[in-house]
Design an enzyme around this catalytic site. Sequence first.
Site, PDB file in Angstrom:
ATOM      1  N   GLN A  83     -28.866  26.762 -23.456  1.00  0.00           N
ATOM      2  CA  GLN A  83     -29.884  25.932 -22.807  1.00  0.00           C
ATOM      3  C   GLN A  83     -30.835  26.757 -21.933  1.00  0.00           C
ATOM      4  OE1 GLN A  83     -26.925  22.556 -21.444  1.00  0.00           O
ATOM      5  NE2 GLN A  83     -29.026  21.833 -21.350  1.00  0.00           N
ATOM      6  N   HIS A  84     -31.978  26.137 -21.606  1.00  0.00           N
ATOM      7  CA  HIS A  84     -32.910  26.590 -20.555  1.00  0.00           C
ATOM      8  C   HIS A  84     -33.736  27.818 -20.907  1.00  0.00           C
ATOM      9  CE1 HIS A  84     -30.472  23.824 -18.280  1.00  0.00           C
ATOM     10  NE2 HIS A  84     -29.450  24.651 -18.199  1.00  0.00           N
ATOM     11  N   ASP A 245     -26.222  24.003 -26.142  1.00  0.00           N
ATOM     12  CA  ASP A 245     -24.819  24.289 -26.446  1.00  0.00           C
ATOM     13  C   ASP A 245     -23.866  23.283 -25.816  1.00  0.00           C
ATOM     14  OD1 ASP A 245     -25.415  25.242 -23.903  1.00  0.00           O
ATOM     15  OD2 ASP A 245     -24.673  27.263 -24.268  1.00  0.00           O
TER      16      ASP A 245
END
Length: 499
Positions: A83-84, A245
Amino acid sequence: MRAQEQVFLGIDAGTQSLKLLAYDAGLKKILHVSAAPLELISRDDGSREQLAEWWLAALRQCMSELPDDIKRRVRGIGVSGQQHGFVPLNKNGEVIAPVKLWCDTSTIAECAEITERFGGVERCIDAVGNPILPGYTISKILWLKKNNPQAYGELAHILLPHDYLNFHLTGKIFTEYGDASGTSYLNILRREYDRDMLQALDPERDLLPMLPPLLEANATVPLGETARAEFGLPTGVKVSTGGGDNMMAAFGTGSVTPGVLTLSLGTSGTLFAHSDAPAIDPGSELAAFCSSSGGWLPLLCTMNCTVATERTRKALGKSIEECEALLAASTPGAGGIQSLPFYNGERIPNLPHARASLHGLNDSNMTPANLYRAAMEGATFTLRRGLDAFARAGQTFTAIRLTGGGAKSPHWRQMIADVFNLPVEVPAQQEGAAFGAAMQALWACSENADLAALTEEHLAVDTSLGCAPDAESSAAYQTHYQSFLELLSQQYPSVQPVE
């Protein structure tokens, strides 16, 4: 679907490796798993980056190892990504800068700048559901503008890691609500991009047209002809929306219906659960994310989980088996040694500049057994704060579903049960996000399938690995946990207990 076309691929692009899994839905069996390692660019300013081309090279390697007889039966593909991350593309679809990752803490100043322009932390939480923390995507975009203006000038598309892999597979740019809610510019309450937040990010440029369209969780996109030919897959394969994830791990552990709390013991430690409505933590420590299954996924992530145990294990010069024996020779409380395991700074609590430290050492308790237990307890107590955050958001649970590399440790499983005072369950399929991505693809390709029923059919729990809290140890750990909280607030006064 025809019996011979029941294979679903799950791709998980993590920080350390990319994994490919093939699941036969008819046999309810994982047929194949392969993995390729990934490098990490680290700098002293907190930068943690990768090159997107590394993911594609790893994917090609894993696909080349997938047997042809399995490839011929592939029906769908799901993609999980860390992520991110921020993948910047130009108008030709080319990546124009290294990808800053979830564990990047170099954007602290940008977080503060955007928060101030938007009107403060409370307004961020009220407006989009989350504060702006180091690691979230939004601050990385401002960092690019300030540190690489040439690339920022070429910027045409803002993608997340799993979006980029989907782009490679389909030739289409799109995203979904789960992974997008880790950006800070998706309003998780209205489930749409927030124009005011984007303006706070860059008052001089309209970034909205650069964001990928949002698709529903069970949507599919056809596999592109270029990728089909490259990987030797059959015609008619569909790619599901995928997700971050943690969102994909929710499929793999059954956290797609209320009541199941998943705890992932990996490099980072993560707690998450499904919710039918937004779950807002008044203490702002619980991330109020959307799920990749149509609801919400309140989540808390710490940056130092197996990092703490692995660094301690290597410093002691012990094998994993030897450290398990050390745990058996020690008792709750580690002889009075306490660990604040902030080797990488920390995300929750928000301490990006923190450093790891040991407390309470003396000439009798400084043994390998106590040092290793203290490392594990410190990581576990940091995660235990997450249960308090879920309680503030109105969430309660009857069991913990454990996954990640740390779940292989019998002593850590028992410690989790004792510290959280909840029974621990372990899914039989321990491939986490990769298995979850395959499950999402199965769901998306099964028209009108009930997700809860599908999960019940395909997800099993290994009863031999479960454990219940030990009453004596659990009582002792409640005292040790309170001591940990007191030490944490003494060392970092900004971290105070939130009622």
